[in-house]
Design a protein around this motif. Structure first.
Motif, PDB file in Angstrom:
ATOM      1  N   UNK A 118      49.563  49.281  21.201  1.00 42.93           N
ATOM      2  CA  UNK A 118      50.681  48.360  20.974  1.00 42.93           C
ATOM      3  C   UNK A 118      50.334  47.508  19.763  1.00 42.93           C
ATOM      4  N   UNK A 119      51.317  46.874  19.216  1.00 45.25           N
ATOM      5  CA  UNK A 119      51.063  45.915  18.144  1.00 45.25           C
ATOM      6  C   UNK A 119      50.414  44.681  18.774  1.00 45.25           C
ATOM      7  N   UNK A 120      49.426  44.091  18.124  1.00 45.88           N
ATOM      8  CA  UNK A 120      48.769  42.920  18.736  1.00 45.88           C
ATOM      9  C   UNK A 120      49.746  41.771  18.991  1.00 45.88           C
ATOM     10  N   UNK A 121      50.782  41.658  18.184  1.00 42.90           N
ATOM     11  CA  UNK A 121      51.778  40.593  18.377  1.00 42.90           C
ATOM     12  C   UNK A 121      52.559  40.771  19.675  1.00 42.90           C
ATOM     13  N   UNK A 122      52.565  41.986  20.237  1.00 41.10           N
ATOM     14  CA  UNK A 122      53.239  42.219  21.523  1.00 41.10           C
ATOM     15  C   UNK A 122      52.634  41.355  22.625  1.00 41.10           C
ATOM     16  N   UNK A 123      51.375  40.977  22.460  1.00 42.98           N
ATOM     17  CA  UNK A 123      50.715  40.122  23.446  1.00 42.98           C
ATOM     18  C   UNK A 123      51.427  38.769  23.571  1.00 42.98           C
ATOM     19  N   UNK A 124      52.131  38.352  22.539  1.00 39.24           N
ATOM     20  CA  UNK A 124      52.840  37.068  22.556  1.00 39.24           C
ATOM     21  C   UNK A 124      54.133  37.122  23.367  1.00 39.24           C
ATOM     22  N   UNK A 125      54.565  38.321  23.742  1.00 39.26           N
ATOM     23  CA  UNK A 125      55.807  38.501  24.493  1.00 39.26           C
ATOM     24  C   UNK A 125      55.527  38.329  25.990  1.00 39.26           C
ATOM     25  N   UNK A 126      55.996  37.237  26.545  1.00 41.40           N
ATOM     26  CA  UNK A 126      55.729  36.915  27.950  1.00 41.40           C
ATOM     27  C   UNK A 126      56.251  37.991  28.900  1.00 41.40           C
ATOM     28  N   UNK A 127      57.430  38.539  28.607  1.00 42.64           N
ATOM     29  CA  UNK A 127      58.002  39.580  29.476  1.00 42.64           C
ATOM     30  C   UNK A 127      57.139  40.841  29.458  1.00 42.64           C
ATOM     31  N   UNK A 128      56.632  41.215  28.286  1.00 42.58           N
ATOM     32  CA  UNK A 128      55.753  42.383  28.190  1.00 42.58           C
ATOM     33  C   UNK A 128      54.462  42.158  28.966  1.00 42.58           C
ATOM     34  N   UNK A 129      53.884  40.961  28.813  1.00 37.55           N
ATOM     35  CA  UNK A 129      52.656  40.660  29.553  1.00 37.55           C
ATOM     36  C   UNK A 129      52.885  40.770  31.049  1.00 37.55           C
ATOM     37  N   UNK A 130      53.985  40.231  31.531  1.00 36.82           N
ATOM     38  CA  UNK A 130      54.308  40.288  32.961  1.00 36.82           C
ATOM     39  C   UNK A 130      54.451  41.751  33.404  1.00 36.82           C
ATOM     40  N   UNK A 131      55.111  42.554  32.566  1.00 31.51           N
ATOM     41  CA  UNK A 131      55.288  43.979  32.856  1.00 31.51           C
ATOM     42  C   UNK A 131      53.929  44.689  32.932  1.00 31.51           C
ATOM     43  N   UNK A 132      53.026  44.369  32.005  1.00 31.67           N
ATOM     44  CA  UNK A 132      51.693  44.975  32.016  1.00 31.67           C
ATOM     45  C   UNK A 132      50.946  44.635  33.314  1.00 31.67           C
ATOM     46  N   UNK A 133      51.096  43.396  33.767  1.00 35.19           N
ATOM     47  CA  UNK A 133      50.436  42.960  34.992  1.00 35.19           C
ATOM     48  C   UNK A 133      51.036  43.705  36.188  1.00 35.19           C
ATOM     49  N   UNK A 134      52.355  43.733  36.270  1.00 33.26           N
ATOM     50  CA  UNK A 134      53.033  44.328  37.429  1.00 33.26           C
ATOM     51  C   UNK A 134      52.908  45.847  37.464  1.00 33.26           C
ATOM     52  N   UNK A 135      53.047  46.512  36.322  1.00 32.65           N
ATOM     53  CA  UNK A 135      53.064  47.977  36.300  1.00 32.65           C
ATOM     54  C   UNK A 135      51.693  48.612  36.088  1.00 32.65           C
ATOM     55  N   UNK A 136      50.809  47.916  35.389  1.00 28.66           N
ATOM     56  CA  UNK A 136      49.511  48.503  35.049  1.00 28.66           C
ATOM     57  C   UNK A 136      48.325  47.735  35.641  1.00 28.66           C
ATOM     58  N   UNK A 137      48.649  46.680  36.418  1.00 28.63           N
ATOM     59  CA  UNK A 137      47.598  45.827  37.000  1.00 28.63           C
ATOM     60  C   UNK A 137      46.646  45.296  35.934  1.00 28.63           C
ATOM     61  N   UNK A 138      47.178  45.029  34.753  1.00 22.35           N
ATOM     62  CA  UNK A 138      46.347  44.541  33.656  1.00 22.35           C
ATOM     63  C   UNK A 138      45.886  43.114  33.944  1.00 22.35           C
ATOM     64  N   UNK A 139      44.602  42.875  33.723  1.00 27.84           N
ATOM     65  CA  UNK A 139      44.028  41.541  33.898  1.00 27.84           C
ATOM     66  C   UNK A 139      43.689  40.957  32.534  1.00 27.84           C
ATOM     67  N   UNK A 140      43.147  41.806  31.641  1.00 27.88           N
ATOM     68  CA  UNK A 140      42.801  41.356  30.296  1.00 27.88           C
ATOM     69  C   UNK A 140      43.392  42.297  29.258  1.00 27.88           C
ATOM     70  N   UNK A 141      43.668  41.729  28.112  1.00 34.52           N
ATOM     71  CA  UNK A 141      44.132  42.470  26.935  1.00 34.52           C
ATOM     72  C   UNK A 141      42.915  42.531  26.024  1.00 34.52           C
ATOM     73  N   UNK A 142      42.453  43.735  25.738  1.00 26.92           N
ATOM     74  CA  UNK A 142      41.195  43.903  25.010  1.00 26.92           C
ATOM     75  C   UNK A 142      41.408  44.203  23.532  1.00 26.92           C
ATOM     76  N   UNK A 143      40.590  43.539  22.724  1.00 28.40           N
ATOM     77  CA  UNK A 143      40.530  43.801  21.293  1.00 28.40           C
ATOM     78  C   UNK A 143      39.150  44.378  20.995  1.00 28.40           C
ATOM     79  N   UNK A 144      39.082  45.342  20.095  1.00 24.38           N
ATOM     80  CA  UNK A 144      37.793  45.875  19.670  1.00 24.38           C
ATOM     81  C   UNK A 144      37.711  45.800  18.157  1.00 24.38           C
ATOM     82  N   UNK A 145      36.488  45.753  17.657  1.00 22.01           N
ATOM     83  CA  UNK A 145      36.302  45.699  16.209  1.00 22.01           C
ATOM     84  C   UNK A 145      36.459  47.093  15.640  1.00 22.01           C
ATOM     85  N   UNK A 146      37.168  47.194  14.535  1.00 22.05           N
ATOM     86  CA  UNK A 146      37.467  48.499  13.943  1.00 22.05           C
ATOM     87  C   UNK A 146      36.219  49.274  13.529  1.00 22.05           C
TER      88      UNK A 146
END
Length: 169
Positions: free
Chosen positions: A70-98
């Motif tokens: 996803x685009x990193x800016x998608x993390x700023x979308x509250x509805x998307x975050x809620x969807x990730x939690x509800x549908x994917x049981x996401x607890x953390x959004x991970x970033x890695x160094x290129x």
């Protein structure tokens, strides 16, 4: 060759960018006095759109990308975050160094407790010349118990002992 930033450099860049955050996880445990190694940086950032977008800007500048497609800016979308939690049981959004996929920064998708309360209860510490704020003892204990992972048992006992000693003083 691009140099890979240390966690201290990441925290310094976040401070310079005026991102509101708390350190959690292994580094916070070190700040509270339990010396142990950790392989990632766990952060609780203030989940307000402007703060998140500033966080993403800093992370991009440092060479970090999301682990999910996803685009990193998608993390700023509250509805998307809620969807990730509800549908994917996401607890953390991970970033890695290129340049190093093992260099990971995990950001909580939801505040474990109200951010302002956690921020006020946080412990301010100096980490290699960088002033940072870690989640407080009670909040760390709450998160460790909520995670219900066997690897957190030592941390839980350690935190409970510190809290008990503070009450006795």
């Amino acid at each position: 060759m691009i140099s890979i930033p240390s966690y201290q450099q990441i925290l310094a860049a976040l401070a310079k960018g005026k991102v509101r955050y708390l350190v959690a996880g292994g580094i916070a445990m070190n700040i509270h006095g339990l010396t142990r190694s950790t392989f990632d940086l766990d952060l609780i950032i203030f989940l307000e759109k402007k703060n998140i977008l500033q966080f993403v800007k800093v992370m991009r500048k440092l060479g970090y990308k999301p682990k999910v497609l996803v685009e990193p800016e998608d993390f700023a979308d509250e509805k998307l975050r809620r969807q990730w939690v509800e549908e994917k049981n996401m607890v953390v959004f991970s970033f890695y160094h290129s340049q190093d996929m093992m260099n990971v920064v995990d950001v909580f998708v939801e505040h474990p407790r109200p951010f302002e309360e956690m921020f006020k209860a946080g412990k301010i510490s100096n980490l290699l010349g960088q002033k940072i704020r870690a989640a407080g003892l009670q909040d760390m204990l709450y998160m460790k118990k909520k995670a219900q992972r066997p690897k957190d048992e030592l941390d839980i006992r350690f935190l409970e002992n510190i809290i008990r000693k503070q009450k006795d003083d």
